[in-house]
Write an enzyme that holds these catalytic residues in place. Structure first.
Site, PDB file in Angstrom:
ATOM      1  N   GLY A  60     -17.230   1.860  18.970  1.00 60.46           N
ATOM      2  CA  GLY A  60     -17.729   0.640  18.343  1.00 60.46           C
ATOM      3  C   GLY A  60     -18.551  -0.193  19.306  1.00 60.46           C
TER       4      GLY A  60
ATOM      5  N   GLN B  21     -32.606  15.628 -18.269  1.00 62.52           N
ATOM      6  CA  GLN B  21     -33.948  15.852 -18.838  1.00 62.52           C
ATOM      7  C   GLN B  21     -34.934  14.801 -18.319  1.00 62.52           C
ATOM      8  OE1 GLN B  21     -34.048  16.265 -23.147  1.00 62.52           O
ATOM      9  NE2 GLN B  21     -31.913  16.878 -23.163  1.00 62.52           N
TER      10      GLN B  21
ATOM     11  N   HIS C 108     -18.378  11.481  22.790  1.00 61.75           N
ATOM     12  CA  HIS C 108     -17.939  11.600  21.392  1.00 61.75           C
ATOM     13  C   HIS C 108     -17.653  13.065  21.053  1.00 61.75           C
ATOM     14  CE1 HIS C 108     -19.125   7.543  19.849  1.00 61.75           C
ATOM     15  NE2 HIS C 108     -19.873   7.576  20.934  1.00 61.75           N
TER      16      HIS C 108
ATOM     17  N   SER D 252     -27.684   8.162  -6.844  1.00 64.98           N
ATOM     18  CA  SER D 252     -27.454   8.592  -5.468  1.00 64.98           C
ATOM     19  C   SER D 252     -26.008   9.091  -5.352  1.00 64.98           C
ATOM     20  CB  SER D 252     -27.699   7.428  -4.511  1.00 64.98           C
ATOM     21  OG  SER D 252     -26.832   6.374  -4.840  1.00 64.98           O
TER      22      SER D 252
ATOM     23  N   GLU E 160     -16.109  14.223  18.596  1.00 63.99           N
ATOM     24  CA  GLU E 160     -16.117  14.469  17.139  1.00 63.99           C
ATOM     25  C   GLU E 160     -17.423  15.088  16.644  1.00 63.99           C
ATOM     26  OE1 GLU E 160     -16.230  11.544  18.612  1.00 63.99           O
ATOM     27  OE2 GLU E 160     -17.389  10.034  17.524  1.00 63.99           O
TER      28      GLU E 160
ATOM     29  N   CYS F  87     -14.984   6.634  23.272  1.00 66.65           N
ATOM     30  CA  CYS F  87     -16.057   5.730  23.683  1.00 66.65           C
ATOM     31  C   CYS F  87     -15.518   4.308  23.866  1.00 66.65           C
ATOM     32  CB  CYS F  87     -17.235   5.827  22.725  1.00 66.65           C
ATOM     33  SG  CYS F  87     -18.776   5.443  23.577  1.00 66.65           S
TER      34      CYS F  87
ATOM     35  N   PRO G 152     -29.853  12.420 -19.167  1.00 66.56           N
ATOM     36  CA  PRO G 152     -30.254  11.939 -17.833  1.00 66.56           C
ATOM     37  C   PRO G 152     -30.925  13.043 -17.007  1.00 66.56           C
ATOM     38  CG  PRO G 152     -28.036  11.182 -18.344  1.00 66.56           C
ATOM     39  CD  PRO G 152     -28.433  12.145 -19.433  1.00 66.56           C
TER      40      PRO G 152
END
Ligand code: GLN
Length: 545
Positions: free
Chosen positions: A357, A195, A510, A16, A512, A384, A193
């Site tokens: 938050g 392949q 927000h 990942s 952003e 916020c 990896p």
């Protein structure tokens, strides 16, 4: 607009965090710059209905769209790169897929049939993929499949891709992102990896058309040929993706590698000339050659995982470049701030941002940070919860209401200056029940926000349950904290300011989420500008004395 929409699927293998979102956004940017209308969709294989209820430590920031969807942070990258808004349809999770199939089953719509992963879940996945294509708005839909090929969770998605290829081979393309690691002991790049990862795709019936190979070292011709041969793709379809210093370089990197040319060729779309990307290059130049530098404290409680504030840190890149200034963020955990260490934590910063938050952890540190900014004339931006604590701090230390608080944390306080919104009072569920998405906001002429936007009416995105308690408005305004942005319909306070301060702005929304490379956000630009100005002023002063 072409007659049929083309579908590009982006899958990931080996590990990942290879950057599928950035590769998808970069390819979309190149195609958009050639005049194609493109959108990007993210399919997430987890069972939550959306990331709204996920702790940011789990999955990073929850990104909110105009239509109020709580989505994966990759959608933020899509908007920042493409400068086109996304919507609910651009992010679908396994939870959402299953819940629609189960609801349908309860309504009896399957007419007594056994409901199964194939075809019912895969049909629902395909329906969700095609919704964007059928809207008629897009020439190309890029669908990013979250997770890594080989995961149990991703299986139905890869199967849906296989079926889409079977149905419309000429309109579909699969790009597989893999890793080509460098083994320092052997002094070699290793293709195995990749392949194996392609082999896992083949076992599921999907042959990737293009391989984007993430690597720390240049892939020479022999390695490219080897990957091509063993993975059954054309040598020109092996694309190198070298590590770069900023994600905003990736579109140019992909252009050099001709990823867009390869995609158009394979989809039988006309190659209408190399895009120049002038605006993009101009942004990159400003980003990489700043003329000044400022340090801004980002005070929040999720600072260990910087992805929790992804849109804020990206908005600072955009606003920094717009001001030709490098913005260095000093990440400060709000729970580690107290009245005895303010100088140590905040003494060396030029501006302070208090982040959004939920909940009580670290709230006292946030209030201390606001007080420090307010009393020392340090430019301050609260977003916020950051705006809400600015209101609480003002109530406690200027109005003298020492027990003032938000009812999110102290339900019985005598001065609930931040209180639950009326429409929130009867809601019991947590998922998708906040005030979400875009709302209008009217700005007061002559205020800092009005100067920043240069407009009377703006529209910004929200994600909260609590709000400024209008019962106290007069006390605040009389003593110097002014509501300079309000919702024209409901009168909810959206922005507060202290006009006497060099730059003290708190926004309930927000900003952003709406900052993009081509449209840096006016409030972030205004904040950075104010920080630069204040810093210069202080430098002048110290030179004189
Ligand atoms: N917890 C606050 C509320 O719900 C603020 C939310 C936020 O910062 N996004 O109103």
């Amino acid at each position: 607009m072409s007659e049929t929409t083309k579908y590009i699927f982006v899958t990931g293998g080996v590990t990942s965090s290879l950057g599928k979102g950035i590769i998808s956004a970069s390819l979309a940017k190149l195609l958009q710059a050639r005049g194609y209308s493109v959108t990007i969709q993210k399919l997430d294989p987890y069972i939550n209905i959306d990331p709204g209820t996920l702790n940011p430590y789990e999955h990073g920031e929850c990104y909110v769209t105009n239509d109020g969807a709580e989505t994966d942070l990759d959608l933020g990258h899509y908007e920042r790169f493409l400068n086109v808004p996304t919507s609910q349809a651009n992010n679908v999770t396994t939870g959402r897929i299953y819940s629609s199939v189960i609801e349908k089953e309860r309504r009896g719509e399957f007419l007594g049939k056994t409901v199964q992963i194939i075809p019912h879940i895969t049909d629902e996945i395909k329906r969700r993929i095609k919704i964007l294509g059928q809207s008629g708005e897009y020439d190309i839909v890029i669908t990013e499949i979250g997770g890594t090929v080989g995961d149990i969770e991703s299986l139905p998605y890869v199967e849906a891709v296989r079926q889409m290829l079977w149905e419309k081979r000429e309109d579909c393309l699969v790009i597989h992102l893999t890793l080509v690691p460098f083994l320092s002991a052997a002094g070699e790049l290793k293709t195995k990896p990749t392949q194996h990862s392609v082999k896992s795709m083949l076992e599921l019936g999907v042959q990737p058309d293009i391989l984007v190979c993430r690597t720390e070292h240049h892939l020479d011709d022999s390695i490219r040929r080897k990957i091509a041969l063993f993975c059954n793709v054309m040598p020109t379809s092996v694309i190198e993706s070298l590590d770069v210093s900023t994600i905003y370089e990736v579109p140019l990197l992909m252009q050099n590698e001709k990823l867009d040319v390869e995609v158009l060729k394979k989809l039988n779309l006309p190659d209408n000339g190399e895009p120049e990307l002038l605006e993009w290059k101009d942004f990159l130049k400003r980003l990489k050659e700043p003329k000044a530098k400022i340090t801004i404290a980002l005070v929040g409680k999720y600072v260990e995982l910087k992805d929790s504030y992804k849109s804020i840190s990206e908005a600072f890149y955009h606003a920094g470049a717009a001001n030709e200034c490098k913005v260095e963020l000093k990440w400060i955990h709000s729970a580690k701030i107290n009245e005895d260490n303010l100088e140590e934590k905040l003494g060396d910063v030029d501006g302070i941002l208090v982040a959004p938050g939920f909940g009580s952890r670290g709230i006292d540190g946030k209030i201390e940070a606001v007080k420090y900014a307010r009393e020392n004339g340090i430019p301050f931006f609260g977003i916020c919860l950051g705006m809400q604590v600015a209101v609480i701090e003002f109530a406690r230390n200027v109005l003298g209401w020492h027990d003032a608080h938000t009812t999110e944390i102290e339900q019985q306080c005598t001065h609930p200056v931040i209180d639950l919104m009326e429409e929130q009072k009867s809601i019991k569920n947590l998922g998708g029940t906040m005030r979400l998405g875009a709302y209008d906001c009217e700005l007061k002429k002559g205020s800092k926000v009005h100067d920043a936007y240069g407009e009377d009416m703006i529209e910004e995105r929200h994600r909260h349950r609590y709000e400024f308690n209008n019962a106290y408005m007069q006390d605040f305004e009389y003593n110097g904290m002014i509501a300079t942005g309000k919702n024209p319909k409901t009168g909810l306070v959206e922005v507060v300011e202290i006009p006497e301060h060099p730059w003290f702005v708190g926004a309930q929304f927000h900003p952003e989420y709406k900052s993009t490379v081509e449209r840096p956000h006016p409030l972030f630009i205004g904040f950075v500008k104010a920080v630069i100005k204040q810093k210069q002023k202080l430098e002048m002063k110290s030179k004189v004395s």
